[in-house]
Scaffold this active site. Structure first.
Site, PDB file in Angstrom:
ATOM      1  N   HIS A 187       0.802  -1.234   0.000  1.00 27.76           N
ATOM      2  CA  HIS A 187       0.000   0.000   0.000  1.00 27.76           C
ATOM      3  C   HIS A 187       0.832   1.281   0.000  1.00 27.76           C
ATOM      4  CE1 HIS A 187      -3.538  -2.403   0.544  1.00 27.76           C
ATOM      5  NE2 HIS A 187      -3.187  -2.829   1.742  1.00 27.76           N
ATOM      6  N   HIS A 196      -6.367  -7.608   0.512  1.00 24.79           N
ATOM      7  CA  HIS A 196      -6.538  -6.196   0.152  1.00 24.79           C
ATOM      8  C   HIS A 196      -5.935  -5.930  -1.230  1.00 24.79           C
ATOM      9  CE1 HIS A 196      -6.500  -6.286   4.615  1.00 24.79           C
ATOM     10  NE2 HIS A 196      -7.446  -5.363   4.500  1.00 24.79           N
ATOM     11  N   ASP A 232      -2.979 -11.046  -1.568  1.00 27.81           N
ATOM     12  CA  ASP A 232      -3.425 -10.458  -0.304  1.00 27.81           C
ATOM     13  C   ASP A 232      -4.929 -10.181  -0.403  1.00 27.81           C
ATOM     14  OD1 ASP A 232      -1.760  -8.668   2.011  1.00 27.81           O
ATOM     15  OD2 ASP A 232      -3.817  -8.006   1.635  1.00 27.81           O
ATOM     16  N   ASP A 259      -4.193 -12.892   4.468  1.00 34.44           N
ATOM     17  CA  ASP A 259      -5.317 -12.360   5.244  1.00 34.44           C
ATOM     18  C   ASP A 259      -6.686 -12.647   4.617  1.00 34.44           C
ATOM     19  OD1 ASP A 259      -4.594 -10.697   3.178  1.00 34.44           O
ATOM     20  OD2 ASP A 259      -4.492  -8.863   4.371  1.00 34.44           O
TER      21      ASP A 259
HETATM   22 ZN   LIG Z   1      -4.056  -7.339   3.311  1.00 31.12          ZN
END
Ligand SMILES: [Zn+2]
Length: 389
Positions: free
Chosen positions: A134, A172, A170, A259
């Site tokens: 990120h 996200h 991931d 995750d």
């Molecule tokens: Zn994540």
């Protein structure tokens, strides 16, 4: 198959720490390291100590003013207001002492992995300390200060001139890496994640396909909340096969956030250890089919650091090194060593039980929706292929 692999590791990874109650906890890397050591699957000959990234290396992606701000913040020399301009000092990404040094080490670790593979010293390399997808050019975001994968990919472009496929599993969206190469046709990014409708960072829509010369080289599969193994794996295997065949990379960089697991406290997907067996298996195959084996893997998200991360990341290393599949009970020594520190009961086995969670009523609907998303994500490739035949 894989003769020599590198495991980049240092106890210093633990210095990347926001505070005691923060969900991002690098103890998970140590837990994984210890599990592999206990298993006898990780030797001294595999382990390489990382270096810190230099400012010039960080500047391959990050603004100089941002690097200076991170340095100042870590020394307590940046006002709260100034820090916030750089995404520092938020609830997600608080300032901590020496944050520049700790963050630059994680980037240097991924560069260490890159050099090990691209110099020919190793066939594959793993840096579980990295995967901070990120981080933006001039801004920290979502627990990430510097974006090790983005820096590493630009480093690969400039130092080795190779075309890079970045695969991000991931939960996200891998936004920082995607935006860094959004207009670059030599870097193809593929992110499969929980839909951004209810989850940070909100992007990763199937229509984000790249820009300018990079149009058609950015792929996103946003999955519905509560997606289970079967549907997740269908999307991943279908998409990765077709994207690799379309792009024909020279090197593959995989981000292995774990995750998406049912236990993860920050997300709403429902995959189990089954998925974490298959992810590296296919990545490994792709590396050998297209990249002459060149595969660099990094860590990423993963917030059930006791029950999920060590097992999933250990399986990644076992696959990478071509060691025999493990199943059945986890090493007793490992469980006994860490159970006293864990707030939850450590799992007994490598695999999750079949009845890990109650049946999800909307399963068919979710799977159907995901299949349509895969269709949309690959539409560009498939229509080109049809036009070509
Ligand atoms: Zn994540």
């Amino acid at each position: 198959m894989s003769r020599n692999c590198v495991f980049v590791y240092s106890e210093q990874f633990l210095q990347y720490k926001f505070h005691d109650d923060h969900p991002f906890n690098q103890l998970r890397v140590k837990l994984t390291y210890d599990l592999l050591r206990t298993l006898g699957a990780l030797d001294d000959r595999h382990i390489v100590t990382p270096r810190m990234a230099t400012d010039d290396e960080l500047a391959l992606i990050h603004d100089r003013s941002y690097i200076e701000a991170v340095k100042a913040a870590g020394r307590g020399g940046l006002s709260e207001a100034a820090a916030l301009n750089y995404g520092l000092g938020t609830e997600d990404t608080p300032v901590f002492p020496n944050m520049h040094e700790a963050s630059a080490l994680l980037v240097g670790s991924t560069l260490t992995a890159v050099d090990a593979v691209l110099s020919g010293a190793a066939e594959h390399a793993l840096n579980l300390g990295g995967g901070l997808h990120h981080g933006f050019r001039g801004k920290a975001s979502g627990f990430c200060v510097y974006n090790d994968s983005a820096v590493a990919i630009q480093y690969i472009r400039e130092k080795y001139g190779l075309r890079v496929l970045y695969v991000d599993t991931d939960a996200h969206h891998g936004d920082g890496v995607q935006w860094a190469f959004y207009d670059d046709p030599n870097v193809c990014t593929f992110s499969i994640h929980e839909t951004g409708r209810y989850l940070f960072p909100g992007t990763g829509n199937v229509n984000e396909r790249g820009h300018g010369a990079g149009y058609g080289y950015s792929f996103n599969i946003p999955l519905d909340a509560f997606t289970e193994d079967e549907s997740w794996l269908y999307a991943y295997t279908t998409a990765l096969r077709e994207i690799a065949d379309f792009f024909r990379p020279d090197v593959i960089v995989t981000q292995n956030g774990v995750d998406a697991h049912y236990y993860d406290p920050l997300t709403h997907l429902s995959v189990t250890m089954k998925t974490y067996r298959i992810i590296p298996k296919l990545a490994h195959q792709i590396a050998h089919e297209y990249c002459n084996g060149r595969w660099i893997a990094v860590g990423g998200g993963g917030y059930d650091i006791w029950r999920v991360v060590p097992r999933a990341w250990a399986l990644l290393w076992l696959e990478m090194t071509g060691q025999a599949d493990v199943s059945g009970p986890l090493p007793d020594d490992w469980r006994q060593r860490w159970q006293p520190l864990s707030p939850v009961t450590l799992p007994l086995e490598w695999d999750d039980p079949d009845n890990l969670y109650p049946p999800i009523p909307r399963k068919a609907e979710i799977s159907e929706k995901n299949a349509q998303t895969v269709e949309k994500a690959l539409y560009f490739i498939r229509s080109q292929r049809r036009a070509g035949t």
